[in-house]
Design an enzyme around this catalytic site. Sequence first.
Site, PDB file in Angstrom:
ATOM      1  N   ASP A   1      -2.165   3.678  19.127  1.00  0.00           N
ATOM      2  CA  ASP A   1      -3.076   3.877  20.260  1.00  0.00           C
ATOM      3  C   ASP A   1      -2.270   4.110  21.544  1.00  0.00           C
ATOM      4  O   ASP A   1      -2.618   4.946  22.382  1.00  0.00           O
ATOM      5  CB  ASP A   1      -3.976   2.650  20.418  1.00  0.00           C
ATOM      6  CG  ASP A   1      -4.615   2.261  19.101  1.00  0.00           C
ATOM      7  OD1 ASP A   1      -5.516   2.973  18.656  1.00  0.00           O
ATOM      8  OD2 ASP A   1      -4.171   1.264  18.494  1.00  0.00           O
TER       9      ASP A   1
ATOM     10  N   GLY B   1       0.836  -1.213   0.000  1.00  0.00           N
ATOM     11  CA  GLY B   1       0.000   0.000   0.000  1.00  0.00           C
ATOM     12  C   GLY B   1       0.861   1.249   0.000  1.00  0.00           C
ATOM     13  O   GLY B   1       0.470   2.297   0.513  1.00  0.00           O
TER      14      GLY B   1
ATOM     15  N   HIS C   1      -7.411  -3.208  17.856  1.00  0.00           N
ATOM     16  CA  HIS C   1      -7.246  -1.840  17.336  1.00  0.00           C
ATOM     17  C   HIS C   1      -8.606  -1.398  16.797  1.00  0.00           C
ATOM     18  O   HIS C   1      -8.868  -1.387  15.594  1.00  0.00           O
ATOM     19  CB  HIS C   1      -6.180  -1.790  16.233  1.00  0.00           C
ATOM     20  CG  HIS C   1      -6.133  -0.432  15.584  1.00  0.00           C
ATOM     21  ND1 HIS C   1      -5.683   0.690  16.236  1.00  0.00           N
ATOM     22  CD2 HIS C   1      -6.512  -0.007  14.356  1.00  0.00           C
ATOM     23  CE1 HIS C   1      -5.792   1.740  15.436  1.00  0.00           C
ATOM     24  NE2 HIS C   1      -6.296   1.343  14.296  1.00  0.00           N
TER      25      HIS C   1
END
Length: 355
Positions: free
Chosen positions: A160, A12, A188
Amino acid sequence: MGKEPVRVLVTGAAGQIGYALVPMIARGVMLGPDQPVILHMLDIPPAAEALNGVKMELVDAAFPLLKGVVATTDVVEGCTGVNIAIMVGGFPRKEGMERKDVMSKNVSIYKSQASALEKHAAANCKVLVVANPANTNALILKEFAPSIPEKNITCLTRLDHNRALGQISERLNVQVSDVKNAIIWGNHSSTQYPDVNHATVKTPSGEKPVRELVADDAWYENGLLLISIILFGLSTLKCSHKLHGEFIATVQQRGAAIIKARKLSSALSAASSACDHIRDWVLGTPEGTWVSMGVYSDGSYNVPAGLIYSFPVTCRNGEWTIVQGLSIDELSRKKLDLTAEELTEEKALAYSCLS
Ligand SMILES: NC(=O)C1=CN([C@@H]2O[C@H](COP(=O)(O)OP(=O)(O)OC[C@H]3O[C@@H](n4cnc5c(N)ncnc54)[C@H](O)[C@@H]3O)[C@@H](O)[C@H]2O)C=CC1
Ligand SMILES: O=C([O-])CC(=O)C(=O)O
């Protein structure tokens, strides 16, 4: 003699996290200022031209540590010989799509990329899955790459974790580098449990527990606030900044808050956190500090074995170890179980997409 280059795959790579991540890797942010790298960038054919543009920019930036770039839409070429694989590519949810549709697309992507990694990556390749649903994509990758040791397959919850450190630093008006040992448990997703019960802050008179310094339980958790966010959505979250009780909800909902503000999801913070995850895994966590990583559960803390679940870990010699023996109070127990239940459901959904 200089070090041999490490081959790092970013899937990606033409997307927004990829665009933020590849220069960080090429600059040594991920593996250190003396570690040469060869970047493998994989994307899908519709993104080939954009991917080539990213390659041109990497050449133009003349990064001294960057010893080569492979930009490809061929999964075998992308995976061949890689020592580290950062899996950012995936299928985002589009309007009108059900969760199951997104899961089904990603299950098939992670199944085929798992096979390519298993066949073509370097032995002992370390894998970090960033693309959502990150924990379950990592689990599928593990299932379809059985010869990659399960300890080598992880997912990103460091963003996070860093968000939790950031919130504590803002609340206490201290440097974020003085805050440590927050924990993200679980998925997540918005069921994750950001836990400050063991977090500390370095002060002139030694390390102090965050909860003692905040001295306000309502800041930490406010059940009413959480319920109202679930019922009324993000507008409540916006108002909540003026209220107490915001820590857990703010960390859980931070991704959504960024999307609302930027009209795009987190990218620079995701890329930076992916570098933190790999750096600590490969080079080790500082003495007395733990970080959060999504790893294959061995049943620690009564989390069902066989899920990819975020735990507190320390890293030495390229291996992570779950921190053991932390006290878990009643509220925390419920939250650990809730996020495990969601992951168990996601796992079942992912498996149903395979059949
Ligand atoms: N775990 C975490 O903390 C975070 C995870 N994310 C997730 O990371 C993922 C990427 O986010 P962005 O970069 O913003 O998305 P993006 O849409 O900008 O980029 C995704 C890229 O993946 C590519 N892609 C799609 N299918 C692929 C395949 N089969 N093989 C290789 N590449 C493929 C697309 O062409 C695109 O270039 C999303 O799933 C997002 O939800 C985002 C932020 C934080
Ligand atoms: O919420 C999203 O879609 C992106 C994400 O995972 C995050 O920012 O944590």
